[in-house]
Scaffold this active site. Sequence first.
Site, PDB file in Angstrom:
ATOM      1  CG  ASP A   1      31.061  38.158  27.846  1.00  0.00           C
ATOM      2  OD1 ASP A   1      31.333  38.794  28.870  1.00  0.00           O
ATOM      3  OD2 ASP A   1      31.900  37.796  27.012  1.00  0.00           O
TER       4      ASP A   1
ATOM      5  N   GLY B   1      33.062  41.108  33.942  1.00  0.00           N
ATOM      6  CA  GLY B   1      32.405  42.397  33.754  1.00  0.00           C
ATOM      7  C   GLY B   1      30.917  42.195  33.846  1.00  0.00           C
ATOM      8  CG  HIS B   2      29.025  40.585  36.516  1.00  0.00           C
ATOM      9  ND1 HIS B   2      29.090  39.899  37.695  1.00  0.00           N
ATOM     10  CD2 HIS B   2      29.431  39.730  35.572  1.00  0.00           C
ATOM     11  CE1 HIS B   2      29.528  38.672  37.468  1.00  0.00           C
ATOM     12  NE2 HIS B   2      29.743  38.548  36.180  1.00  0.00           N
TER      13      HIS B   2
ATOM     14  CD  GLN C   1      35.975  34.737  34.505  1.00  0.00           C
ATOM     15  OE1 GLN C   1      36.152  33.986  35.448  1.00  0.00           O
ATOM     16  NE2 GLN C   1      36.081  36.046  34.633  1.00  0.00           N
TER      17      GLN C   1
ATOM     18  CE  LYS D   1      28.869  35.076  34.583  1.00  0.00           C
ATOM     19  NZ  LYS D   1      29.149  34.960  33.151  1.00  0.00           N
TER      20      LYS D   1
HETATM   21  P1  IMP Z   1      41.864  35.643  31.425  1.00  0.00           P
HETATM   22  O1  IMP Z   1      40.765  35.209  32.326  1.00  0.00           O
HETATM   23  O2  IMP Z   1      42.069  37.145  31.414  1.00  0.00           O
HETATM   24  O3  IMP Z   1      43.132  34.887  31.657  1.00  0.00           O
HETATM   25  O4  IMP Z   1      41.412  35.287  29.917  1.00  0.00           O
HETATM   26  C1  IMP Z   1      41.301  33.939  29.480  1.00  0.00           C
HETATM   27  C2  IMP Z   1      40.122  33.779  28.538  1.00  0.00           C
HETATM   28  O5  IMP Z   1      38.913  33.988  29.261  1.00  0.00           O
HETATM   29  C3  IMP Z   1      40.093  34.780  27.367  1.00  0.00           C
HETATM   30  O6  IMP Z   1      39.505  34.136  26.238  1.00  0.00           O
HETATM   31  C4  IMP Z   1      39.144  35.856  27.883  1.00  0.00           C
HETATM   32  O7  IMP Z   1      38.535  36.557  26.822  1.00  0.00           O
HETATM   33  C5  IMP Z   1      38.144  35.004  28.636  1.00  0.00           C
HETATM   34  N1  IMP Z   1      37.446  35.749  29.693  1.00  0.00           N
HETATM   35  C6  IMP Z   1      37.919  36.098  30.899  1.00  0.00           C
HETATM   36  N2  IMP Z   1      36.981  36.739  31.614  1.00  0.00           N
HETATM   37  C7  IMP Z   1      35.881  36.777  30.854  1.00  0.00           C
HETATM   38  C8  IMP Z   1      34.562  37.276  31.060  1.00  0.00           C
HETATM   39  O8  IMP Z   1      34.195  37.797  32.119  1.00  0.00           O
HETATM   40  N3  IMP Z   1      33.691  37.129  30.027  1.00  0.00           N
HETATM   41  C9  IMP Z   1      34.063  36.512  28.874  1.00  0.00           C
HETATM   42  N4  IMP Z   1      35.263  36.017  28.643  1.00  0.00           N
HETATM   43  C10 IMP Z   1      36.183  36.153  29.629  1.00  0.00           C
END
Ligand code: IMP
Length: 429
Positions: free
Chosen positions: A13, A40-41, A223, A16
Amino acid sequence: MANVVVIGAQWGDEGKGKIVDWLAARADVVVRFQGGHNAGHTLVVGNETYRLSLLPSGVVRGTLSVIGNGVVLDPWALAEEIGRLAGQGIAITPEKLQISETCPLILPFHRDLDALREDASGAGRIGTTRRGIGPAYEDKVGRRALRVCDLADLAAAGPQIDRLLAHHNALRAGFGVAPIDRDALVAELAAIAPAILPFAAPVWQTLATKRRQRARILFEGAQGVLLDVDHGTYPFVTSSNTVAGAAASGAGLGPGALSYTLGIVKAYTTRVGSGPFPTELLDATGERLGARGREFGTVTGRKRRCGWFDAALVRQTVQVAGIDGIALTKLDVLDGFDELLVCTGYRVKGREMAHLPARLDEAMAAEPVYERFEGWPESTAGARSWADLPAAAIKYIRRIEELIDCPVALVSTSPERDDTILVRDPFRD
Ligand code: IMP
């Protein structure tokens, strides 16, 4: 020719989407290489806002976009996203989008398992996006995943489907959930296949050809480094490698194809989900950062945790990910604060430490050591050159560069594409 890898250097977040979109204007190809629709972009172009999860940010501009083998792909989520963009006047065609034939699929029972595990974990839950990302990567490494290429002949994929379901039905029995209806699953896959298969391709060939043609390739990370399964705040991480090196393995190119790594860094810190966050502010200042920065997740709508800039952590991510320069985003959110704090190290159970300890109990106990800065009353929103920035803001940026031991290449001062100060062009040879 320079190719650029863009990655998040904090917990995701960092903004990017805007930077990738900005760079995509000069790229010939944009490639996603890890993660899935947990990302999420948000792209703001004029009056239009585009929200992308799985599609590379190049699609909005019509740049050739590639989803590499390192991505886990939910075919229904992709079809929905393609439909949503079509509604906004962006047609996604096979000329514009290629998907690796070897992408593992995220299936409905991956989502179930993600949720079942989270719900069963109480206070120990990871706080995942519940999109099935972790379970899908587990099946990839466990060698029982279905892949995009399997959609072309589901009968031929029968033995693999059996192996996959045998594994999941045992897990589901443990949770007291009904087994997977094999026929219904195959029917659902057959129904969605025509929406995905036209985009399937050996993308490694496309990328090799593009390299020979000296095209500019932009690799778009999802991420952030602190969520990397190896280098992040384990176990509160995602299930993929988010560092720059993953761009090579996740797209099917050698490491020599990656010439410059741009780390995206927010001028303060946020995190969604659970886990250590030494500079988190559980007070009015944290609320103020969240409100000014509109810190709600693009994917899940969750409120993000907010805190001061953590230079010790970013120094660490710059090193483990091999970041050459940073893009500093959301500087304008700090406008109007009397004082700004920046973490330079930690006090952990009576010891001074320059980096966040690997052990979870120690990372949770780490207290930040702060350096204090004078704020600036002026607005930096929309600044497009250093001359537009107040002296105190320039001092803040210069000190961050010193503390993280990495130069600033770009400063972003609003979600608008052109509100960007360019210091060094990442595509420069
Ligand atoms: P998962 O990727 O859904 O398995 O989530 C694992 C961790 O990564 C959690 O803390 C999510 O909130 C975090 N996370 C996954 N995708 C994003 C992203 O695009 N932005 C911020 N945090 C993310």
